[in-house]
Structures are given as structure tokens and as C-alpha cells.
Design a protein around this motif. Structure first.
Motif, PDB file in Angstrom:
ATOM      1  N   SER A  33       0.833  -1.213   0.000  1.00 35.95           N
ATOM      2  CA  SER A  33       0.000   0.000   0.000  1.00 35.95           C
ATOM      3  C   SER A  33       0.869   1.266   0.000  1.00 35.95           C
ATOM      4  N   LYS A  34       2.144   1.122   0.390  1.00 38.16           N
ATOM      5  CA  LYS A  34       3.064   2.262   0.394  1.00 38.16           C
ATOM      6  C   LYS A  34       3.546   2.602  -1.017  1.00 38.16           C
ATOM      7  N   LEU A  35       3.419   1.635  -1.929  1.00 33.94           N
ATOM      8  CA  LEU A  35       3.961   1.810  -3.277  1.00 33.94           C
ATOM      9  C   LEU A  35       3.029   2.652  -4.134  1.00 33.94           C
ATOM     10  N   SER A  36       2.882   3.867  -3.746  1.00 34.25           N
ATOM     11  CA  SER A  36       2.003   4.796  -4.456  1.00 34.25           C
ATOM     12  C   SER A  36       2.408   4.920  -5.919  1.00 34.25           C
ATOM     13  N   ASN A  41      -3.765  -0.661 -10.066  1.00 31.72           N
ATOM     14  CA  ASN A  41      -4.853  -1.628 -10.293  1.00 31.72           C
ATOM     15  C   ASN A  41      -4.422  -3.029  -9.899  1.00 31.72           C
ATOM     16  N   LEU A  42      -3.196  -3.390 -10.259  1.00 32.79           N
ATOM     17  CA  LEU A  42      -2.702  -4.725  -9.933  1.00 32.79           C
ATOM     18  C   LEU A  42      -2.608  -4.911  -8.426  1.00 32.79           C
ATOM     19  N   ARG A  43      -2.143  -3.882  -7.724  1.00 33.22           N
ATOM     20  CA  ARG A  43      -2.036  -3.978  -6.267  1.00 33.22           C
ATOM     21  C   ARG A  43      -3.415  -4.122  -5.630  1.00 33.22           C
ATOM     22  N   LEU A  44      -4.394  -3.393  -6.147  1.00 31.16           N
ATOM     23  CA  LEU A  44      -5.752  -3.452  -5.602  1.00 31.16           C
ATOM     24  C   LEU A  44      -6.373  -4.830  -5.836  1.00 31.16           C
ATOM     25  N   ILE A  45      -6.277  -5.287  -7.082  1.00 33.96           N
ATOM     26  CA  ILE A  45      -6.852  -6.603  -7.410  1.00 33.96           C
ATOM     27  C   ILE A  45      -6.149  -7.704  -6.631  1.00 33.96           C
ATOM     28  N   GLY A  46      -4.819  -7.624  -6.560  1.00 34.21           N
ATOM     29  CA  GLY A  46      -4.060  -8.627  -5.827  1.00 34.21           C
ATOM     30  C   GLY A  46      -4.447  -8.675  -4.357  1.00 34.21           C
ATOM     31  N   SER A  47      -4.640  -7.507  -3.741  1.00 32.83           N
ATOM     32  CA  SER A  47      -5.026  -7.449  -2.326  1.00 32.83           C
ATOM     33  C   SER A  47      -6.396  -8.076  -2.114  1.00 32.83           C
ATOM     34  N   ILE A  48      -7.338  -7.808  -3.025  1.00 35.32           N
ATOM     35  CA  ILE A  48      -8.693  -8.373  -2.911  1.00 35.32           C
ATOM     36  C   ILE A  48      -8.648  -9.885  -3.064  1.00 35.32           C
ATOM     37  N   VAL A  94       9.761  -5.690   0.108  1.00 36.28           N
ATOM     38  CA  VAL A  94       9.137  -4.424  -0.276  1.00 36.28           C
ATOM     39  C   VAL A  94       9.546  -3.329   0.710  1.00 36.28           C
ATOM     40  N   ASP A  95       9.505  -3.665   1.998  1.00 38.08           N
ATOM     41  CA  ASP A  95       9.885  -2.686   3.018  1.00 38.08           C
ATOM     42  C   ASP A  95      11.359  -2.313   2.912  1.00 38.08           C
ATOM     43  N   LYS A  96      12.190  -3.281   2.537  1.00 33.81           N
ATOM     44  CA  LYS A  96      13.617  -3.010   2.396  1.00 33.81           C
ATOM     45  C   LYS A  96      13.864  -2.029   1.249  1.00 33.81           C
ATOM     46  N   SER A 437      21.597   4.281  -1.302  1.00 31.26           N
ATOM     47  CA  SER A 437      21.102   4.888  -0.063  1.00 31.26           C
ATOM     48  C   SER A 437      22.211   5.538   0.751  1.00 31.26           C
ATOM     49  N   ASN A 438      23.442   5.048   0.603  1.00 30.85           N
ATOM     50  CA  ASN A 438      24.569   5.602   1.365  1.00 30.85           C
ATOM     51  C   ASN A 438      25.310   6.717   0.637  1.00 30.85           C
ATOM     52  N   ASN A 439      25.096   6.832  -0.661  1.00 31.19           N
ATOM     53  CA  ASN A 439      25.901   7.772  -1.441  1.00 31.19           C
ATOM     54  C   ASN A 439      25.088   8.708  -2.322  1.00 31.19           C
ATOM     55  N   MET A 440      23.787   8.711  -2.148  1.00 37.94           N
ATOM     56  CA  MET A 440      22.958   9.551  -2.997  1.00 37.94           C
ATOM     57  C   MET A 440      21.839  10.173  -2.181  1.00 37.94           C
ATOM     58  N   VAL A 441      21.459  11.384  -2.539  1.00 36.96           N
ATOM     59  CA  VAL A 441      20.338  12.047  -1.881  1.00 36.96           C
ATOM     60  C   VAL A 441      19.607  12.898  -2.914  1.00 36.96           C
ATOM     61  N   THR A 442      18.302  13.010  -2.775  1.00 33.47           N
ATOM     62  CA  THR A 442      17.498  13.786  -3.705  1.00 33.47           C
ATOM     63  C   THR A 442      16.365  14.463  -2.951  1.00 33.47           C
ATOM     64  N   ASN A 443      15.834  15.548  -3.538  1.00 30.98           N
ATOM     65  CA  ASN A 443      14.694  16.219  -2.930  1.00 30.98           C
ATOM     66  C   ASN A 443      13.373  15.665  -3.441  1.00 30.98           C
ATOM     67  N   MET A 444      13.417  14.598  -4.237  1.00 31.37           N
ATOM     68  CA  MET A 444      12.188  13.907  -4.619  1.00 31.37           C
ATOM     69  C   MET A 444      11.633  13.187  -3.396  1.00 31.37           C
ATOM     70  N   SER A 445      10.322  13.202  -3.255  1.00 29.50           N
ATOM     71  CA  SER A 445       9.720  12.418  -2.186  1.00 29.50           C
ATOM     72  C   SER A 445       9.797  10.946  -2.567  1.00 29.50           C
ATOM     73  N   THR A 446       9.594  10.070  -1.602  1.00 30.26           N
ATOM     74  CA  THR A 446       9.633   8.637  -1.885  1.00 30.26           C
ATOM     75  C   THR A 446       8.571   8.260  -2.907  1.00 30.26           C
ATOM     76  N   ASP A 447       7.392   8.862  -2.789  1.00 28.92           N
ATOM     77  CA  ASP A 447       6.321   8.574  -3.743  1.00 28.92           C
ATOM     78  C   ASP A 447       6.683   9.032  -5.152  1.00 28.92           C
ATOM     79  N   GLN A 448       7.388  10.164  -5.258  1.00 30.63           N
ATOM     80  CA  GLN A 448       7.804  10.642  -6.574  1.00 30.63           C
ATOM     81  C   GLN A 448       8.850   9.719  -7.186  1.00 30.63           C
TER      82      GLN A 448
END
Length: 674
Positions: A33-36, A41-48, A94-96, A437-448
Motif C-alpha cells: 500500500s506504500k507503493l504509491s 490496479n494490480l495492487r488493488l486486485i491482488g489485495s482483494i 518491499v519494506d527493504k 542509499s549511502n551515497n545519494m540524496v534527492t529532494n524527490m519524495s519517496t512517492d515521486q
């Protein structure tokens, strides 16, 4: 009794299986559900579907338990454990991934500044407790976090009674430390990288040591309204890619050297891309300098990524939507994780390694198509001049400059993209995520960042059968053209530095091309063009061959001129004049020649000499140049050009236009970082 015991065992196993099933499925559904904006559609159908299957298995397990249908119950229990276990495993991964992307994303709106108390290495002091009542050097700029604000906080927090001595610049402080005028000074923690590439300061890391370091997290003054939004990236956008030099692995938000600057515009609707490498010595208005004083664009990085973004926005007249900052050390790890990148190297070359070491650590690359490892790829991307003082003639027989280096960097980026699209195994994905993750940074949000999934998916579908991502993305190369100038950095480092002054028309052509790709400007349609069937087609590099008026006006040497001439010249350029001495010829001037007249508001001249300019030309430069002048050691026209001559309105003389920026003063010596 035995039958009852068996029922108890079945009951316990069923209960455990139900908990595993719903726990695993619930954990998985929560994770995806975090994978905005990723396969919504696939995530919704799969969850159902998973919910329905889990409910059916639960009902069947209860029914078979009550009737104690051993075989059927066993099958259901196995299915529940299997589905629950797979759900837990998938959710963990997924969480990783999400956690790694969250670490890369920095939308907090804060910048971390870091300041260090520095002394000479032979000083007996080992900590701030050993400094006694010695004076402490700080910047006189009260808006500087690293040079003034943090040092003042340190003095207060440490309850020091030491007096402070203010300086106009970090260079002035370093010089005072070296000369014994002061024993302790506050510098940005990254000072060895910032100043170690300047001529005369190459050994600063070996000459000094740090007694104390303190950081401060500061809310950025300018917050862009869309820098923290979570909408999918479906509209054209602009990314600033910054290569950062650091003494250690990892990356921070504070001051850094903007050694590699690449502006990329991307249109996800057309999959078209423009890419521009900005020469680090480009002479442009720095957004966060007082009065937006012009300087090398790399120096904007000393004030952080916000200053760099604003500076580029101003001179290119486009909006920078996002930045991505990557540590050079991370490039090495990234390439190695991908198994190397394929590059057609045009000539033999040698370069320092990622830790700026020569000798036995020198990186050698031979000419030809080959797979470069991480150290080699970084050396190829950083190299911009031969290193005859470090390597034999076999490795130094070529010509290079900042533009060629920019082309090499673009080649490495494209080669990395080609390797990324072939990654399939989970182990490599984890290694990549760890490196990023150790050598890069961006101002994009995780969802972006997650929104880019759909872009990559589209690219992958259209790249079937195509090996080169440059063809898939339709990359249009852009290039800024300009000319060399040695400019006295008045009000800054107070050094005479090499700069690359951009032609306004070239900047406009590059800006227009970016706007066209972003859909902000109507695309010009070329209805006809000529070609020669015997000549290979070369795609146009927009902005490369455009010249124009040279707008830079530099302060001339007034030595040997009359006071009336000086007053007349300064009046034309809005400079107030103070005269000391008599009314004869000028003997000296407070602002050295070569300064940009835009930066000079007032000047003091000492007059009274009886020698005219015609008979003092030989001593003019000696009396008016800065106390400290850097020289790149190149035998070129610009180093011997008088920036303005009396009677010419102060216009710069006309040096030969080079094919690219000359070697920077800050990167002359081979053993320094580029």
C-alpha cells in the motif's frame, strides 16, 4: 484420550497457520500500500484476491478441523503456511526497497551545515580544551553558518572567553593561520576538499588538523511548493545531477564542491531528453552571494544545493524541479556492483584514484572499447587534462578540457543506464539499493521516486531489441560556449582566478532547447536540411558554436595614468574615487586590476608620481595586481592579457577563443581533485 490429544495438536497447528496466513497477508498488503503510483490496479486486485483466498482457507480450516478430516486439513494448513510465509518474505523485501528509497529522499527542507575548529598540524593542542586564551578566527559575514554562526555557538556552548578575529574570507583566514598571525580558525568541515584543489593550498590536509566539529540543521529559506508533493511524475521535469567530492563515504547536505554539474530535462510523454554539462568554472551570478556577485558556478555549492539550484535557475531561466546529489565514492561502488560499464576510450590516460592518490594508486586506462571498473569509470569521468608530471608520455599524449570531461561524464551516465535495464537478480538489486542509499540524496519524495517506475516501464517496453539507452531516450546534447578570462575575485577569495565567461546567445539557445523539451516553448520544425552522402551524419550540439558580444568589463591598471583619467573612467562605470597624495600620476590602487567592474563600488588611488602610463607600463602590473595571484601554468593568451586599457572604455582585450575551458586555477596541479 489419544483421539483428543490428536485434536489438540490439530487445533494448535490450525491456529498457528491462521495467524501466519493473516499476519503474512496483512503485512504484505500493508507494505504494497506504500507503493504509491506503482501498478495501482494490480495492487488493488491482488489485495482483494489474497483477502478472498485467505478467508476461504480460514473457513475450510475451521470446517475440516471440526470434522477432523486429517488429509484435507493438512493440505489447508500447508497452503496457509505457504501463503503466509511468502507474504512475509515479499513484504520484507518491499519494506527493504521502500526504506532504501526513503533514505535517499530528503524532503525535510533542511540543510545541515558543519564547521570545524582548525589549527596547524604541529600545534600541540589536541582538543578545544588546549587552546588557552588564543584568538579564534571567524568570518565577518554574520549570515555564514559555517564561518560565523556555528563558531559563535561553539564559543558560547563551550563557555570560552577567547576573543575572535574577523576575516573577509576563508582564504584570508588560512593564510593568517599559515603565517602565524592566528593559531586557530573556524572553517567548513569539508575545507580540505573545498580549498585543496586551489593552487598553493594543495597540501592543506597535511598541514592542518581538526580539534572540534559541530553541525547545525537549518530550515531552508526558500521552500518550493512542489518539492514535497506526492503526485506521480507524469509531466515534463528537470533534474540537476551533482557529482560531489568528499573525503569519506556517505553524503551530507552541507558545503561541497560542485565538480560535476549536469542538467537533464525529460519529457515522459515523448521520452525525449536534453542533457547539459555545465563547466565548473562558468562565470555566472551566484544566487546566494551578496548582490548575486558573479563567480565560478562551482562555488555556489559551498552554500549547499539550494544555492546551486537557484543559481542555475537564474542564469538558464528554467525551473529545476529536482536535484540528485551523488558522492564520487558512490560512483565507484555503483559501477562495480553492475559489473562495470562499457566505454570506448578515445586515448590512453592516467588519473588519480577516488581518494585523490597518485603513485602506486594511479589509475591507468588504455585506448579502446572496454569494460571499465568503478575506479576506472570515475577516473575517465573526472579526467580533463594530461598529467605529465605524474605519468609517462604513453599516458599523457592527448588534449582535453572541461567540455570533453562533460562528454565523458555523459557517456558514463548512459552506460550506467544500459546496465541498469539488464539487472534482474535480487542480490544485485539489494547491493544497488545499499550503495545508492549511502551515497545519494534527492529532494524527490519517496512517492515521486516510485512514480518513476511507470516511466522506466515505458522505456523498457520501447527499448526491446535496442542496446543503447541514448537511442531510446532520444538524447539531445547541449553545450554552453564562452571564452577564457582571468578575473580578480574581489570581495570573495581575493585571488586572481580563471573563469569561463558564457556567451549570452549560447545560454539562450540552450535555455530555449530545454524549454521546448519541457513543453514551455513551441518546438521549431526544420523543414529542410542539406547533407553529404559521403560525410557521416553528426547530430547538432545546440549552443556549441554560438558566440556573441563579450560583455565582461574588467578594471584596468591605473598606475601611470592621471587622476583625471581615473575619475573619468570610474564615473562612466559608477565607481566612487578617493584620492590620496598629490595630483600627479597614479602610484597604486586599492582594487587590483582584473576585477569585474560590476563588483567595484569604490576605489582608492594613491597619486603623486611623475611617471606617465607610457613610461610605466613595465611596472604597472606589479603595482596593481592582487597580493595573491593564482596561475594555472598554461602558456596562453589570456594569462598575459591586460583586462582593460586606458582610452578603450575598459573593454577586455580579445584573447583567442579556445575550443573549451582552459585548466582551472583550482585544478592545475595533477595531485588535486577535479
Amino acid at each position: 484420550m489419544k483421539k483428543l490429544t490428536k485434536h489438540k495438536v490439530a487445533f494448535i497447528l490450525t491456529l498457528i497457520s491462521i495467524l501466519v496466513l493473516f499476519g503474512g497477508v496483512g503485512y504484505f498488503v500493508l507494505s504494497i500500500s506504500k507503493l504509491s503510483n506503482v501498478e495501482n490496479n494490480l495492487r488493488l486486485i491482488g489485495s482483494i484476491v489474497l483477502g478472498i483466498i485467505s478467508l476461504l482457507l480460514f473457513i475450510l480450516s475451521i470446517r475440516f478441523l471440526n470434522k477432523f478430516k486429517k488429509i484435507k486439513l493438512s493440505i489447508v494448513i500447508i497452503l496457509m503456511l505457504l501463503i503466509g510465509g511468502v507474504g512475509i518474505f515479499a513484504a520484507y523485501n518491499v519494506d527493504k526497497v521502500y526504506g532504501a528509497l526513503s533514505k535517499v529522499s530528503d524532503t525535510s527542507g533542511y540543510t545541515t551545515y558543519s564547521s570545524s575548529l582548525v589549527t596547524l598540524k604541529d600545534n600541540e593542542a589536541e582538543s578545544i580544551k588546549d587552546i588557552g586564551d588564543s584568538e579564534l578566527g571567524i568570518l565577518n559575514d554574520t549570515t555564514s553558518y559555517e564561518g560565523n554562526i556555528i563558531p559563535e555557538e561553539v564559543i558560547k556552548e563551550q563557555k570560552l572567553n577567547n576573543k575572535t578575529k574577523e576575516y573577509d574570507s576563508y582564504i584570508a583566514m588560512i593564510d593568517a593561520l599559515r603565517d602565524g598571525e592566528i593559531n586557530y580558525i573556524f572553517l567548513p568541515t569539508n575545507y580540505t576538499v573545498m580549498f585543496g584543489s586551489m593552487e598553493g593550498y594543495e597540501d592543506i590536509a597535511d598541514e592542518t588538523k581538526v580539534l572540534l566539529t559541530q553541525t547545525k540543521k537549518v530550515k531552508n529559506e526558500k521552500e518550493e511548493s512542489d518539492s514535497t508533493n506526492t503526485k506521480a511524475i507524469t509531466e515534463p521535469f528537470t533534474v540537476l545531477l551533482m557529482g560531489v567530492d568528499s573525503d569519506a563515504e556517505g553524503i551530507a547536505n552541507g558545503s561541497f564542491n560542485g565538480d560535476s554539474l549536469m542538467v537533464i530535462t525529460f519529457n515522459p510523454k515523448t521520452l525525449s531528453t536534453t542533457i547539459l554539462s555545465i563547466p565548473r568554472d562558468s562565470y555566472v551570478p551566484i544566487a546566494c552571494f551578496s548582490g548575486q556577485r558573479k563567480n565560478k558556478i562551482t562555488h555556489a555549492a559551498w552554500k549547499g544545493e539550494t544555492c546551486m539550484m537557484n543559481t542555475i535557475e537564474n542564469f538558464l531561466d528554467i525551473k529545476i524541479d529536482y536535484y540528485v546529489k551523488i558522492n564520487f565514492t558512490g560512483v565507484v561502488q555503483l559501477v562495480d556492483t553492475l559489473g562495470g560499464v562499457e566505454i570506448d576510450v578515445p586515448y590512453n590516460l592516467c588519473e588519480q584514484n577516488s581518494k585523490r592518490q597518485w603513485g602506486s594508486n594511479t589509475i591507468y586506462i588504455e585506448k579502446g572499447l572496454q569494460t571499465l571498473n568503478g575506479e576506472q569509470a570515475l577516473a575517465y569521468a573526472r579526467n580533463r587534462h594530461p598529467n605529465p608530471g605524474k605519468c609517462s608520455s604513453k599516458w599523457t599524449n592527448y588534449t582535453s578540457n572541461d567540455f570533453i570531461r562533460g562528454e565523458h561524464q555523459q557517456e558514463v551516465v548512459t552506460a550506467l543506464l544500459n546496465k541498469f535495464k539488464d539487472v534482474k537478480d535480487l542480490d544485485t538489486v539489494y547491493k544497488l539499493l545499499d550503495t545508492i542509499s549511502n551515497n545519494m540524496v534527492t529532494n524527490m519524495s519517496t512517492d515521486q521516486i516510485l512514480s518513476l517506475y511507470n516511466v522506466f516501464k515505458d522505456i523498457a517496453s520501447k527499448s526491446t531489441g535496442m542496446d543503447d539507452m541514448a537511442d531510446v531516450l532520444g538524447i539531445q546534447r547541449l553545450k554552453l560556449n564562452g571564452y577564457d578570462a582571468r578575473i580578480y575575485d574581489y570581495g570573495g577569495t581575493n585571488l586572481s582566478l580563471y573563469n569561463y565567461v558564457l556567451y549570452d546567445d549560447s545560454v539562450k539557445a540552450v535555455s530555449d532547447a530545454m524549454k521546448e523539451n519541457l513543453g514551455l516553448k513551441k518546438t521549431k520544425v526544420v523543414k529542410s536540411f542539406s547533407f553529404d552522402i559521403n560525410t557521416p551524419y553528426e547530430k547538432e550540439v545546440i549552443g556549441a558554436d554560438i558566440t556573441g558580444t563579450r560583455s565582461l568589463v574588467q578594471l584596468p591598471s591605473f598606475v601611470g595614468e592621471t587622476v583625471s583619467y581615473v575619475r573619468s573612467y570610474c564615473s562612466q562605470h559608477g565607481i566612487s574615487v578617493t584620492v590620496k597624495g598629490g595630483n600627479g600620476y597614479v602610484l597604486s590602487q586599492s582594487v587590483p586590476s582584473g576585477a569585474n567592474v560590476e563588483d567595484v563600488k569604490s576605489i582608492t588611488i594613491t597619486a603623486g608620481g611623475n611617471t606617465s602610463s607610457s613610461s610605466s607600463s613595465s611596472s604597472s602590473n606589479n603595482n596593481t595586481t592582487s597580493d595573491t595571484t593564482t596561475d594555472d601554468g598554461e602558456d596562453d593568451d589570456i594569462s598575459n592579457t591586460v583586462p582593460g586599457t586606458p582610452g578603450s572604455g575598459g573593454e577586455p582585450s580579445t584573447p583567442v577563443t579556445p575550443s573549451g575551458p582552459e585548466e582551472s586555477d583550482e585544478n592545475k596541479t595533477p595531485d588535486t581533485t577535479e
